[in-house]
Design a protein around this motif. Structure first.
Motif, PDB file in Angstrom:
ATOM      1  N   ILE A 100       0.720  -0.974  -0.035  1.00 31.67           N
ATOM      2  CA  ILE A 100       0.093   0.032   0.017  1.00 31.67           C
ATOM      3  C   ILE A 100       0.800   1.230  -0.021  1.00 31.67           C
ATOM      4  N   GLN A 101       1.916   1.250   0.773  1.00 29.11           N
ATOM      5  CA  GLN A 101       2.632   2.582   1.239  1.00 29.11           C
ATOM      6  C   GLN A 101       3.401   2.309  -0.397  1.00 29.11           C
ATOM      7  N   MET A 102       3.961   1.637  -1.006  1.00 23.96           N
ATOM      8  CA  MET A 102       4.738   1.663  -2.314  1.00 23.96           C
ATOM      9  C   MET A 102       3.624   2.103  -3.472  1.00 23.96           C
ATOM     10  N   GLY A 103       2.383   1.585  -3.260  1.00 21.19           N
ATOM     11  CA  GLY A 103       1.308   2.090  -4.426  1.00 21.19           C
ATOM     12  C   GLY A 103       0.899   3.379  -4.233  1.00 21.19           C
ATOM     13  N   VAL A 104       0.985   4.090  -2.977  1.00 18.51           N
ATOM     14  CA  VAL A 104       0.583   5.523  -2.726  1.00 18.51           C
ATOM     15  C   VAL A 104       1.602   6.111  -3.355  1.00 18.51           C
ATOM     16  N   TYR A 105       2.929   6.072  -3.233  1.00 22.44           N
ATOM     17  CA  TYR A 105       4.059   7.047  -3.733  1.00 22.44           C
ATOM     18  C   TYR A 105       3.937   6.635  -5.020  1.00 22.44           C
ATOM     19  N   ALA A 106       3.973   5.540  -5.571  1.00 27.56           N
ATOM     20  CA  ALA A 106       3.609   5.447  -7.329  1.00 27.56           C
ATOM     21  C   ALA A 106       2.545   6.107  -7.851  1.00 27.56           C
ATOM     22  N   MET A 107       1.541   6.115  -7.116  1.00 31.37           N
ATOM     23  CA  MET A 107       0.282   6.886  -7.665  1.00 31.37           C
ATOM     24  C   MET A 107       0.527   8.451  -7.781  1.00 31.37           C
ATOM     25  N   LEU A 108       0.956   8.703  -6.594  1.00 30.50           N
ATOM     26  CA  LEU A 108       1.187  10.304  -6.442  1.00 30.50           C
ATOM     27  C   LEU A 108       2.480  10.556  -7.495  1.00 30.50           C
ATOM     28  N   LEU A 109       3.249   9.927  -7.603  1.00 27.86           N
ATOM     29  CA  LEU A 109       4.438  10.315  -8.796  1.00 27.86           C
ATOM     30  C   LEU A 109       3.604  10.346  -9.939  1.00 27.86           C
ATOM     31  N   SER A 110       2.973   9.351 -10.330  1.00 28.15           N
ATOM     32  CA  SER A 110       2.356   9.299 -11.705  1.00 28.15           C
ATOM     33  C   SER A 110       1.416  10.241 -11.864  1.00 28.15           C
ATOM     34  N   LEU A 111       0.777  10.608 -10.885  1.00 32.58           N
ATOM     35  CA  LEU A 111      -0.325  12.058 -10.920  1.00 32.58           C
ATOM     36  C   LEU A 111       0.532  13.257 -11.139  1.00 32.58           C
ATOM     37  N   VAL A 112       1.463  13.331 -10.221  1.00 29.75           N
ATOM     38  CA  VAL A 112       2.101  14.623 -10.641  1.00 29.75           C
ATOM     39  C   VAL A 112       2.863  14.996 -11.862  1.00 29.75           C
ATOM     40  N   ILE A 113       3.341  13.706 -12.369  1.00 29.21           N
ATOM     41  CA  ILE A 113       3.978  13.947 -13.573  1.00 29.21           C
ATOM     42  C   ILE A 113       2.944  13.793 -14.752  1.00 29.21           C
ATOM     43  N   GLY A 114       2.111  12.907 -14.831  1.00 31.80           N
ATOM     44  CA  GLY A 114       1.302  12.344 -15.922  1.00 31.80           C
ATOM     45  C   GLY A 114       0.128  13.366 -16.209  1.00 31.80           C
TER      46      GLY A 114
END
Length: 313
Positions: A100-114
């Motif tokens: 969950i923690q890794m998924g949160v970080y990955a999702m935030l990064l993808s939203l911030v960039i994508g």
């Protein structure tokens, strides 16, 4: 909205019951080796005694009823192969938080960039930001993920001076897997936001705003971008939850003790109790993602209603 939500939850519970019950029944058709860690060394009498003690010789309806009663009390059974005599709930509880923690970080990064990437591509259609973004998206989607995952690991571990064995206490070890997990969603959000913005830019309300003298930046941000995000936002919860439970290759590549690959491992090792517990978790994840997606659409655009249409009275 509340009536729709109640109906949706009711249908979801029924769907969950059917899926898990079907998997439960199919697993009962599998060989009984999956319920014993030392099956090869056991006599037939010991096998039958073990099956009797686990209730696997009872009629199938009795087994199904007992499973659901235990599940409602938080008991998903005991692992017999993956981790002998360990609670399935306990195993999932240890592995799920890090995913969950890794998924949160990955999702935030993808939203911030994508999202900004798609916004610039749609705002400057057919110009260099659009062409550069398109090239990046094509590169991410055309090259097999396993290839650039390996390159990220190969050069990233040297650049960050980290080892191949994951250390959750050191932030550097989170950088490479989080970046790898976010790449697919970055391309997805950028591509679809750009497409939705191009579609919205040709509609009448945009022409009216231009005729009134509204600047292109205001039109893009306050009108086109907002409306283009409505169909895209429904996929965010499902994408996040699927990232949490589906990062099989990434977690195995960096030796991360999370959920990734757990289902495949348990299927290969014929741990039937673990399989049915993980399937229950995955089914819940998919259903929750769909419901949250609908709710996010309503929050972004209050004009959306899931009630009866006026013409359907």
């Amino acid at each position: 909205m509340l009536k729709y939500l109640a109906k949706r939850i009711g249908r979801s519970i029924l769907t969950l019951f059917i899926i898990v019950t079907l998997v439960f029944c199919l697993l009962r058709l599998m060989p009984v080796e999956g319920y014993f860690a030392n099956y090869e060394k056991m006599t037939e009498a010991q096998i039958q005694a073990g099956l009797q003690s686990m209730g696997l010789l009872d009629p199938l309806p009795v087994q199904i009823g007992r499973f659901w009663v235990n599940m409602l009390h938080g008991d998903l059974g005991v692992s017999h192969i993956y981790k002998v005599n360990a609670s399935v709930t306990g195993i999932l509880a240890k592995k799920l938080p890090i995913s969950i923690q890794m998924g949160v970080y990955a999702m935030l990064l993808s939203l911030v960039i994508g999202i900004p990437m798609g916004l610039f591509m749609g705002r400057f259609k057919s110009r260099w930001p659009d062409k550069l973004g398109t090239a990046i998206i094509v590169l991410i989607q055309a090259v097999p993920a396993a290839v650039y995952y390996l390159y990220i690991q190969m050069y990233g571990t040297t650049a960050l001076n980290v080892g191949l064995l994951f250390d959750a206490s050191n932030w550097k070890y989170w950088v490479l897997p989080v970046c790898s997990m976010s790449l697919g969603n970055v391309a997805f959000y950028a591509m679809w936001l750009r497409r939705y913005m191009v579609d919205e830019s040709n509609k009448d309300y945009v022409r009216l705003a231009r005729a009134k003298g509204v600047s292109e930046n205001n039109i893009a941000l306050r009108h086109i971008f907002r409306n283009a995000m409505v169909p895209l936002v429904q996929y965010i919860p499902s994408a996040f939850l699927n990232t949490v439970v589906g990062s099989i290759y990434i977690e195995s590549l960096y030796s991360i003790p999370g959920m990734g690959g757990l289902l495949v491992t348990c299927v290969q090792r014929h741990d039937n109790t673990m399989v049915q517990g993980i399937v229950l978790l995955y089914a819940c994840v998919g259903i929750i993602g769909l419901i949250l997606g609908d709710l996010l659409m309503v929050l972004i655009d209050p004009r959306i209603s899931f009630g009866k249409k006026e013409g359907g009275r």
